[in-house]
Write a protein that holds these residues in place. Structure first.
Motif, PDB file in Angstrom:
ATOM      1  N   UNK A  60       0.838  -1.183  -0.125  1.00 30.50           N
ATOM      2  CA  UNK A  60      -0.148  -0.108  -0.106  1.00 30.50           C
ATOM      3  C   UNK A  60       0.902   1.158  -0.153  1.00 30.50           C
ATOM      4  N   UNK A  61       1.953   1.278   0.667  1.00 25.31           N
ATOM      5  CA  UNK A  61       2.762   2.354   0.832  1.00 25.31           C
ATOM      6  C   UNK A  61       3.604   2.514  -0.384  1.00 25.31           C
ATOM      7  N   UNK A  62       4.023   1.536  -1.225  1.00 30.06           N
ATOM      8  CA  UNK A  62       4.429   1.533  -2.446  1.00 30.06           C
ATOM      9  C   UNK A  62       3.760   2.005  -3.396  1.00 30.06           C
ATOM     10  N   UNK A  63       2.487   1.578  -3.388  1.00 29.60           N
ATOM     11  CA  UNK A  63       1.330   1.951  -4.545  1.00 29.60           C
ATOM     12  C   UNK A  63       1.184   3.361  -4.298  1.00 29.60           C
ATOM     13  N   UNK A  64       1.267   4.138  -3.048  1.00 29.15           N
ATOM     14  CA  UNK A  64       0.732   5.270  -2.796  1.00 29.15           C
ATOM     15  C   UNK A  64       2.036   6.183  -3.519  1.00 29.15           C
ATOM     16  N   UNK A  65       3.138   5.647  -3.253  1.00 31.75           N
ATOM     17  CA  UNK A  65       4.132   6.395  -3.856  1.00 31.75           C
ATOM     18  C   UNK A  65       4.244   6.483  -5.286  1.00 31.75           C
ATOM     19  N   UNK A  66       3.940   5.342  -5.999  1.00 29.63           N
ATOM     20  CA  UNK A  66       3.934   5.275  -7.572  1.00 29.63           C
ATOM     21  C   UNK A  66       2.481   6.117  -7.855  1.00 29.63           C
ATOM     22  N   UNK A  67       1.598   6.188  -7.106  1.00 26.81           N
ATOM     23  CA  UNK A  67       0.114   6.746  -7.572  1.00 26.81           C
ATOM     24  C   UNK A  67       0.583   8.258  -7.585  1.00 26.81           C
ATOM     25  N   UNK A 134      -0.606   0.931 -10.255  1.00 21.71           N
ATOM     26  CA  UNK A 134      -0.433   2.244 -10.657  1.00 21.71           C
ATOM     27  C   UNK A 134      -0.322   2.347 -12.342  1.00 21.71           C
ATOM     28  N   UNK A 135       0.567   1.503 -12.829  1.00 21.25           N
ATOM     29  CA  UNK A 135       0.677   1.455 -14.209  1.00 21.25           C
ATOM     30  C   UNK A 135      -0.597   0.992 -14.716  1.00 21.25           C
ATOM     31  N   UNK A 136      -1.402   0.046 -14.270  1.00 22.09           N
ATOM     32  CA  UNK A 136      -2.671  -0.183 -15.008  1.00 22.09           C
ATOM     33  C   UNK A 136      -3.614   0.980 -14.891  1.00 22.09           C
ATOM     34  N   UNK A 137      -3.725   1.630 -13.657  1.00 23.29           N
ATOM     35  CA  UNK A 137      -4.464   2.991 -13.831  1.00 23.29           C
ATOM     36  C   UNK A 137      -4.272   4.149 -14.850  1.00 23.29           C
ATOM     37  N   UNK A 138      -2.823   4.101 -14.791  1.00 26.67           N
ATOM     38  CA  UNK A 138      -2.169   4.992 -15.881  1.00 26.67           C
ATOM     39  C   UNK A 138      -2.559   4.712 -17.539  1.00 26.67           C
ATOM     40  N   UNK A 139      -2.597   3.170 -17.536  1.00 30.64           N
ATOM     41  CA  UNK A 139      -2.914   2.480 -19.109  1.00 30.64           C
ATOM     42  C   UNK A 139      -4.454   2.819 -19.271  1.00 30.64           C
ATOM     43  N   UNK A 140      -5.210   2.837 -18.267  1.00 33.04           N
ATOM     44  CA  UNK A 140      -6.797   3.106 -18.385  1.00 33.04           C
ATOM     45  C   UNK A 140      -6.920   4.384 -18.824  1.00 33.04           C
ATOM     46  N   UNK A 141      -6.252   5.324 -18.006  1.00 35.36           N
ATOM     47  CA  UNK A 141      -6.384   6.854 -18.203  1.00 35.36           C
ATOM     48  C   UNK A 141      -5.830   7.385 -19.457  1.00 35.36           C
TER      49      UNK A 141
END
Length: 295
Positions: A60-67, A134-141
């Protein structure tokens, strides 16, 4: 923000991405998923289940950093508090005396180096998993640009197909496929249980992936990961019951901090939801007032 189901599935003004770009996205994320799976496997090989699951909470911490860098995620005091607590929670496990526990599955369970390999592998896996979300969300957007159910399924099917191919290549290149038959014979519960364990693990992991990507599709990568993290805090308790892992003081403190960090993030999401409802209410009231004045 959750989309209205009355919205059309595809905006005709948005041009679909080229197959080359989509292929690059699916292959890139698929390779990361394969690396992630290998690191998680290496981690569980050297760590007890309860310790392993608590370290996984750092995703979760890593995901927040990448997000923050990839998805323009905004940080608030509650989210920062959540990240700090989860980081401390996992860091405490470095000092866990369980590295010398007989629960380890390694050939040398007393080896400190084995414990550190497991710890580093699991933390690295958590980081890669956070990056994948985070990359998945970026790919969607940025690439897909059409958040449809079909897009969710395509994202899952193609990236996991690539991950499966990479894992199969690694399996045969390393020669580990030669030991599969012996591994099945040595499985304490029998061959049928071995096959059923693999089958149901694949099915449940597939369902989990659909839910995780679905939450990214509906809300965000960070929210999806926060929902997944809450389950990790339950695993040490279940590991104590079913695998007889020892629940010492460090684990208890680590688990409490992990739960506290998760609640902190959920509370921030609750505040955001209240603020969103207020803005929506003001917009609706303003629209109704404008219609009244026009009449």
């Amino acid at each position: 923000m959750v989309k209205s189901r009355d919205e059309p599935d595809r905006d005709p003004k948005i041009q679909p991405p080229s197959y080359r770009v989509l292929g690059f996205v699916y292959v890139s994320i698929g390779v990361l998923v394969a690396v992630n799976s290998f690191l998680y496997t290496l981690g569980i090989l050297y760590l007890p289940v309860s310790t392993y699951s608590l370290i996984c909470a750092t995703q979760l911490a890593f995901n927040a950093l990448f997000s923050f860098f990839l998805n323009s995620q905004k940080f608030t005091p509650y989210i920062i508090n959540s990240l700090v607590l989860l980081t401390i929670s996992s860091t405490l496990l470095v000092f866990n005396p369980e590295s010398s526990s007989n629960n380890s599955t390694t050939a040398n369970p007393t080896s400190k180096s084995s414990y550190m390999i497991g710890f580093i592998s699991t933390v690295s896996a958590a980081a890669v998993y956070g990056l994948c979300l985070s990359l998945t969300q970026l790919a969607f957007r940025k690439v897909v640009k059409q958040e449809t159910f079909k897009a969710v399924l395509e994202m899952l099917i193609y990236q996991y197909f690539v991950a499966t191919c990479v894992i199969f290549i690694g399996l045969f290149a390393s020669g580990d496929w030669k030991h599969l038959n012996q591994e099945m014979k040595d499985f304490k519960l029998g061959k049928l249980s071995y096959v059923m364990t693999l089958t149901w693990s694949a099915i449940t992991w597939g369902l989990f992936s659909v839910g995780a990507v679905g939450l990214i599709f509906e809300v965000s990568a960070l929210f999806s990961n926060s929902i997944c993290t809450v389950g990790l805090t339950v695993i040490p308790v279940l590991a104590t019951v079913f695998f007889h892992d020892r629940m010492d003081g460090i684990k208890v403190i680590s688990m409490v901090l992990a739960i506290w960090g998760f609640i902190s993030y959920i509370y921030q999401h609750y505040l955001d939801d209240i603020e969103l409802r207020k803005k929506t209410s003001r917009m609706v009231s303003g629209s109704e007032k404008s219609d009244y004045d026009a009449k």
